[in-house]
Design a protein around this motif. Sequence first.
Motif, PDB file in Angstrom:
ATOM      1  N   SER A   7       0.861  -1.187   0.003  1.00 29.04           N
ATOM      2  CA  SER A   7      -0.043  -0.073   0.146  1.00 29.04           C
ATOM      3  C   SER A   7       0.915   1.052   0.079  1.00 29.04           C
ATOM      4  O   SER A   7       2.057   1.290   0.344  1.00 29.04           O
ATOM      5  CB  SER A   7      -0.969  -0.152   1.252  1.00 29.04           C
ATOM      6  OG  SER A   7      -1.668  -1.202   1.293  1.00 29.04           O
ATOM      7  N   PRO A   8       0.164   2.334  -0.581  1.00 26.72           N
ATOM      8  CA  PRO A   8       1.224   3.649  -0.625  1.00 26.72           C
ATOM      9  C   PRO A   8       1.284   4.184   0.875  1.00 26.72           C
ATOM     10  O   PRO A   8       0.578   3.798   1.857  1.00 26.72           O
ATOM     11  CB  PRO A   8       0.401   4.565  -1.310  1.00 26.72           C
ATOM     12  CG  PRO A   8      -1.086   4.014  -1.214  1.00 26.72           C
ATOM     13  CD  PRO A   8      -0.918   2.558  -1.145  1.00 26.72           C
ATOM     14  N   LEU A   9       2.543   4.918   0.797  1.00 25.14           N
ATOM     15  CA  LEU A   9       2.961   5.194   2.275  1.00 25.14           C
ATOM     16  C   LEU A   9       1.710   6.192   3.062  1.00 25.14           C
ATOM     17  O   LEU A   9       1.328   6.170   4.017  1.00 25.14           O
ATOM     18  CB  LEU A   9       4.365   5.906   2.374  1.00 25.14           C
ATOM     19  CG  LEU A   9       5.415   5.245   2.349  1.00 25.14           C
ATOM     20  CD1 LEU A   9       6.560   5.903   2.015  1.00 25.14           C
ATOM     21  CD2 LEU A   9       5.694   4.441   3.387  1.00 25.14           C
ATOM     22  N   ILE A  10       1.433   7.310   2.021  1.00 28.40           N
ATOM     23  CA  ILE A  10       0.424   7.981   2.334  1.00 28.40           C
ATOM     24  C   ILE A  10      -0.763   7.943   1.192  1.00 28.40           C
ATOM     25  O   ILE A  10      -0.389   8.426   0.150  1.00 28.40           O
ATOM     26  CB  ILE A  10       1.021   9.526   2.410  1.00 28.40           C
ATOM     27  CG1 ILE A  10       2.105   9.457   3.524  1.00 28.40           C
ATOM     28  CG2 ILE A  10      -0.120  10.714   2.668  1.00 28.40           C
ATOM     29  CD1 ILE A  10       2.773  10.884   3.681  1.00 28.40           C
ATOM     30  N   PRO A  11      -1.681   7.807   1.442  1.00 28.65           N
ATOM     31  CA  PRO A  11      -2.769   7.718   0.597  1.00 28.65           C
ATOM     32  C   PRO A  11      -2.977   8.930  -0.331  1.00 28.65           C
ATOM     33  O   PRO A  11      -2.865  10.078   0.340  1.00 28.65           O
ATOM     34  CB  PRO A  11      -4.015   7.332   1.069  1.00 28.65           C
ATOM     35  CG  PRO A  11      -3.724   6.527   2.201  1.00 28.65           C
ATOM     36  CD  PRO A  11      -2.439   7.058   2.674  1.00 28.65           C
ATOM     37  N   SER A  12      -3.165   8.864  -1.697  1.00 29.72           N
ATOM     38  CA  SER A  12      -3.140   9.857  -2.509  1.00 29.72           C
ATOM     39  C   SER A  12      -2.015  10.779  -2.996  1.00 29.72           C
ATOM     40  O   SER A  12      -1.947  11.731  -3.495  1.00 29.72           O
ATOM     41  CB  SER A  12      -4.312  11.161  -2.147  1.00 29.72           C
ATOM     42  OG  SER A  12      -3.877  11.780  -0.977  1.00 29.72           O
ATOM     43  N   LEU A  13      -0.809  10.529  -2.266  1.00 29.78           N
ATOM     44  CA  LEU A  13       0.275  10.879  -2.574  1.00 29.78           C
ATOM     45  C   LEU A  13       1.474   9.746  -3.297  1.00 29.78           C
ATOM     46  O   LEU A  13       1.379   8.501  -2.708  1.00 29.78           O
ATOM     47  CB  LEU A  13       1.168  11.422  -1.472  1.00 29.78           C
ATOM     48  CG  LEU A  13       0.744  12.774  -0.972  1.00 29.78           C
ATOM     49  CD1 LEU A  13       1.463  13.199   0.394  1.00 29.78           C
ATOM     50  CD2 LEU A  13       0.606  14.004  -1.791  1.00 29.78           C
TER      51      LEU A  13
END
Length: 361
Positions: A7-13
């Motif tokens: 999963s991305p570290l920070i969603p939407s970034l």
Amino acid sequence: MEQSPDSPLIPSLPDDVAVDIVARVPRSHYPTLSLVSKSFRKLIASPTTLYKRRSQLGITQHRLYAVLRNRKTGVFSFYILHRKLNGYNRLVSVRSLPFMSSRGSCVPVGSKVYVFNDISVLTFDCTSHTVQRISDIPQRMCYKEVNVIGKKVYVIGDAFCYYTQETGWSKVWQKAVTVFDIETQSWEPRLVKEDMDVGVGPFWSDSVVMEDKICLKGYMNGNSFVYGPEERKWESMDEVMNSKEWEGACVVDGVLYYHDRSGKAMRAYDPKQGCWSVVNGLEEFLAVETARSRWSRTVNYGPNKLALFFPKRQYGEKMICCAEIALERRQGGEIWGKVQWCHIVIGGGLFDMVKFVAVKV
């Protein structure tokens, strides 16, 4: 619900932007960040990308290591100064690092620490604690003092034991200097023999690098010398610098500092001015906290900062304390110090201090 590892570290970034954000966070907060998600934990646990980005951004902090001797086992182990979640700093054992020999020494070089044992030499990366063995010291040397100037490590000690028949057979020791080139990862082709008789060790209580020369403080004033690598020359130490019994000293921004236990003062020697002075603002702290300390050590802890280690008895047990001291040179040349924090970093009375080094990561 915890994120999956991919999963991305920070969603939407994008992850590269997220890494930039994490790289700007003080390293002391990384243990807390690792609890956020599996992705953050993976990033913190595999710091190559993170520390590379920190370096590119010019963001570095000093990480402090200690070598402590366990009185029960006699083992010399590495510890790291770690900020706990409650805000207190503690020395924590780094079990992945090998022991140091009883006659060994270590020095910081960039983001690594070089460890010089009796013969063997190794280095470990302070971002990952990975250990690498490098070529052995060309010849066994006793009572080593190890210092770094530029891209070279200078190992000074007793060597070249031989016999002479001037007044009968006798054992003779000479001081020798051997040099390890950090860039080529190799030793100089030969040991440098010095013509000047500087006696037989152990008689150097401390050594520091000032103005690209190695200053070696003797237990007796007559045994204090300065070694100039450029000229490969020994000289007697300046009388003013040699007039104080400095030990456990460090150099911060070109000035030598040491804790004068008998005088209950932090003293500073500025080679440009050629004189000693007292660091103001620390009188009450030193008088109260270090009143019964039998030893103390200072360590360069970054620009305008040093760390002071000293023993203290509390609840009937011997503790090792550490204080971070900010330094400021004011108008007129006076140096002032301010204690940022002072904590008991290890207790139990089981350990003796051997060495402290600070590394930029």
